[in-house]
Scaffold this active site. Structure first.
Site, PDB file in Angstrom:
ATOM      1  N   SER A  52       0.731  -1.307   0.017  1.00 41.13           N
ATOM      2  CA  SER A  52      -0.096  -0.160   0.004  1.00 41.13           C
ATOM      3  C   SER A  52       0.647   1.145   0.019  1.00 41.13           C
ATOM      4  O   SER A  52       0.502   2.497  -0.050  1.00 41.13           O
ATOM      5  CB  SER A  52      -0.870   0.090   1.187  1.00 41.13           C
ATOM      6  OG  SER A  52      -1.957  -0.660   0.916  1.00 41.13           O
ATOM      7  N   LYS A  55      -0.162   3.768  -2.814  1.00 38.46           N
ATOM      8  CA  LYS A  55      -0.865   4.869  -2.509  1.00 38.46           C
ATOM      9  C   LYS A  55      -0.344   6.376  -2.379  1.00 38.46           C
ATOM     10  O   LYS A  55      -1.070   7.144  -2.676  1.00 38.46           O
ATOM     11  CB  LYS A  55      -1.969   4.578  -1.277  1.00 38.46           C
ATOM     12  CG  LYS A  55      -2.785   3.124  -1.450  1.00 38.46           C
ATOM     13  CD  LYS A  55      -3.582   3.178  -0.263  1.00 38.46           C
ATOM     14  CE  LYS A  55      -4.856   1.848  -0.421  1.00 38.46           C
ATOM     15  NZ  LYS A  55      -3.801   0.541  -0.212  1.00 38.46           N
ATOM     16  N   SER A 299      -6.289   3.369   4.396  1.00 39.30           N
ATOM     17  CA  SER A 299      -5.404   2.474   3.438  1.00 39.30           C
ATOM     18  C   SER A 299      -6.747   1.762   2.467  1.00 39.30           C
ATOM     19  O   SER A 299      -6.710   0.652   2.211  1.00 39.30           O
ATOM     20  CB  SER A 299      -4.449   1.448   3.931  1.00 39.30           C
ATOM     21  OG  SER A 299      -3.641   0.987   2.805  1.00 39.30           O
ATOM     22  N   LYS A 411       2.884   6.137   5.560  1.00 42.01           N
ATOM     23  CA  LYS A 411       2.019   5.429   5.054  1.00 42.01           C
ATOM     24  C   LYS A 411       2.467   3.894   5.232  1.00 42.01           C
ATOM     25  O   LYS A 411       3.610   3.646   5.101  1.00 42.01           O
ATOM     26  CB  LYS A 411       1.724   5.583   3.426  1.00 42.01           C
ATOM     27  CG  LYS A 411       0.872   4.820   2.650  1.00 42.01           C
ATOM     28  CD  LYS A 411      -0.610   5.118   3.112  1.00 42.01           C
ATOM     29  CE  LYS A 411      -1.399   4.001   2.690  1.00 42.01           C
ATOM     30  NZ  LYS A 411      -1.432   2.643   3.641  1.00 42.01           N
TER      31      LYS A 411
END
Length: 500
Positions: A52, A55, A299, A411
């Site tokens: 992720s 992202k 997320s 993140k």
């Protein structure tokens, strides 16, 4: 290097020798925003699966292409202008990829149709999702993931089923009876006739073994619930994806129309809004800068893919992965981020074919503060140890009671054998740092404790002051899971069934 920098490098080297990373390849870059130098690098140019962390790239490209003030419209059109409160023909519901269209907003949209004076539609209610193409799933997504919320089908017209804005899913709630033998109740939300339930569960004595399985066969919308629950026990809830979310959205809207006294004489189906069709009602999403908060904090995979297709539609008049993904690369290059080694297969990081070097992630983090959208970008990142899920997000349960709590904004990322953590931290002397950590190929538990220890060490960093040494690698916090599945607060953005 200054003594503090030498200490930092030695300490990170030590942390990367932790047994959790045995057999792993780790890409790691730390650089100073304040001084401009690189403080640490390991395998900086090696292309790795980002999970992720992808992202970060998607969000930056969306902000660059669409802008922080971009809104997603959902509209209702009449095939012909209403006469005396009647639409003589079809009614069209058209979407442009709003990931925050809840049941409540569909209800308000229906109320607006009724307020326009319409009481009846002689034709069909047709859902128009042609703003995006009809490829629902990423080409590299694992087929076993399809029933689960993190792999929901992508459509320009969908329903966000809960406060987390999980799109294209239905929540299945299973409630045991008070006594053994009592009927188990199964509820759906949103509840429409689009999804049906086969209930094969039973209530058993608390001393008996229990467990529930919730399945949806591929290609259909029959959810089968089987197993047993203990008498008097708590209800359990599960998120399951729907097949063809466009149809689900249309049925939700049809129910809302009926509730507001608007009858539809025909069927519920799909169609394309005719050019020039009169608009009866419209709802616009919040600005993209605000939508980034649930997207990045929690997320949300579906949001990432809708943004990719929205980018493609904006630039090429085709809302698809085919057109949107190259624009991510183009946006990064406009930001001055070299894209050597980048191979992005989707916007969320669910596709294991994606490859991103740690250097690229660090370069993006370095470039972002110079952009007009940086405030929204930074605000959307999870904050270590923050109890509010819309602040802490996937870092809510990490780095609590350390100097990194409330300091690290980063993140997360998680797939089987893949874990990542990249973001910003302020050192002990106020020096702003960026860091990118991508771990691939470990065989045991995810190395999140090692990542946390690195982030804590960065929060303690001083170029001149002696440091207390290598921070201990913390024991991973135990986060309760929802009925053996990933809880959003548990930061699992992955294939939970395969030991993520």
């Amino acid at each position: 290097p200054a003594p503090g920098v030498a200490d930092l490098r030695a300490d990170i080297d030590t942390l990367l020798q932790d047994p959790l990373l045995r057999g792993a390849t780790s890409g790691l870059v730390v650089r100073s925003l304040t001084e401009g130098d690189v403080l640490y690098r390991r395998e900086p140019g090696t292309p790795l699966i980002p999970a992720s962390n992808a992202k970060l790239l998607t969000a930056a490209a969306a902000l660059d292409v669409l802008g922080t003030d971009h809104r997603f419209a959902t509209t209702v059109h009449a095939g012909a202008a209403p006469r005396d409160g009647v639409v003589h023909g079809d009614l069209y519901l058209a979407g442009t990829g709003d990931p925050t269209m809840t049941v409540e907003r569909y209800d308000a949209l229906a109320a607006d149709v009724a307020a326009s004076g319409v009481t009846a539609v002689t034709g069909d209610l047709l859902a128009d999702d042609t703003w995006f193409d009809d490829q629902r799933l990423g080409s590299g997504w694992h087929p076993a993931d399809e029933p689960y919320y993190y792999a929901a089908q992508i459509s320009a017209l969908t329903v966000a089923a809960n406060a987390d804005y999980d799109t294209g899913v239905v929540e299945v709630t299973v409630t045991p009876g008070r006594r053994a033998g009592d009927r188990v109740r199964v509820g759906l939300a949103p509840a429409t006739g689009y999804v049906t339930v086969v209930n094969r569960t039973r209530t058993v004595r608390p001393s008996e073994a229990t467990g529930v399985t919730v399945t949806r066969a591929v290609g259909g919308n029959t959810v089968t619930v089987s197993g047993s629950l203990p008498a008097g026990g708590a209800a359990a809830s599960y998120l399951r994806t729907v097949h063809e979310p466009t149809g689900f959205a249309a049925h939700v809207f049809a129910d809302a129309l009926a509730a507001h006294g608007v009858s539809v004489g025909g069927e519920v189906g799909r169609g394309t809004t005719p050019a020039g069709a009169p608009e009866l009602a419209r709802t616009d999403s919040a600005e993209l800068g605000d939508i980034l908060v649930p997207f990045m904090k929690l997320s949300n995979n579906g949001h990432a893919e809708m943004l990719i297709k929205a980018i493609g539609q904006e630039v090429s008049d085709e809302g698809s992965w085919r057109t949107g993904l190259p624009e991510v690369t183009a946006a990064l290059e406009r930001l001055g981020v070299p894209t050597r080694g980048l191979d992005l297969r989707d916007g969320s990081g669910l596709d294991r074919g994606s490859r991103v070097p740690a250097r690229l992630v660090a370069d993006l983090l370095k470039a972002a503060p110079d952009q007009p959208w940086y405030a929204e970008w930074e605000d959307a990142l999870p904050v270590a140890g923050a109890a509010d899920r819309m602040v802490g997000g996937t870092l809510t349960n990490r780095m609590r009671d350390t100097v990194a709590a409330g300091n690290v904004r980063a993140k997360t990322g998680s797939l089987t054998g893949v874990s990542s953590l990249s973001g910003y931290v302020t050192g002990a002397d106020g020096e702003r740092l960026v860091f990118a950590v991508l771990n691939n190929g470990y065989s045991g538990s995810p190395p999140r404790p090692v990542q946390d220890a690195i982030a804590v060490r960065l929060a303690e960093f001083s170029r001149s002051t002696p440091t207390p040494g290598v921070p201990p690698v913390p024991t991973a916090r135990t986060v309760p899971l929802r009925a053996a599945e990933p809880d959003r607060a548990g930061e699992l953005e992955c294939t939970w069934a395969r030991a993520c």
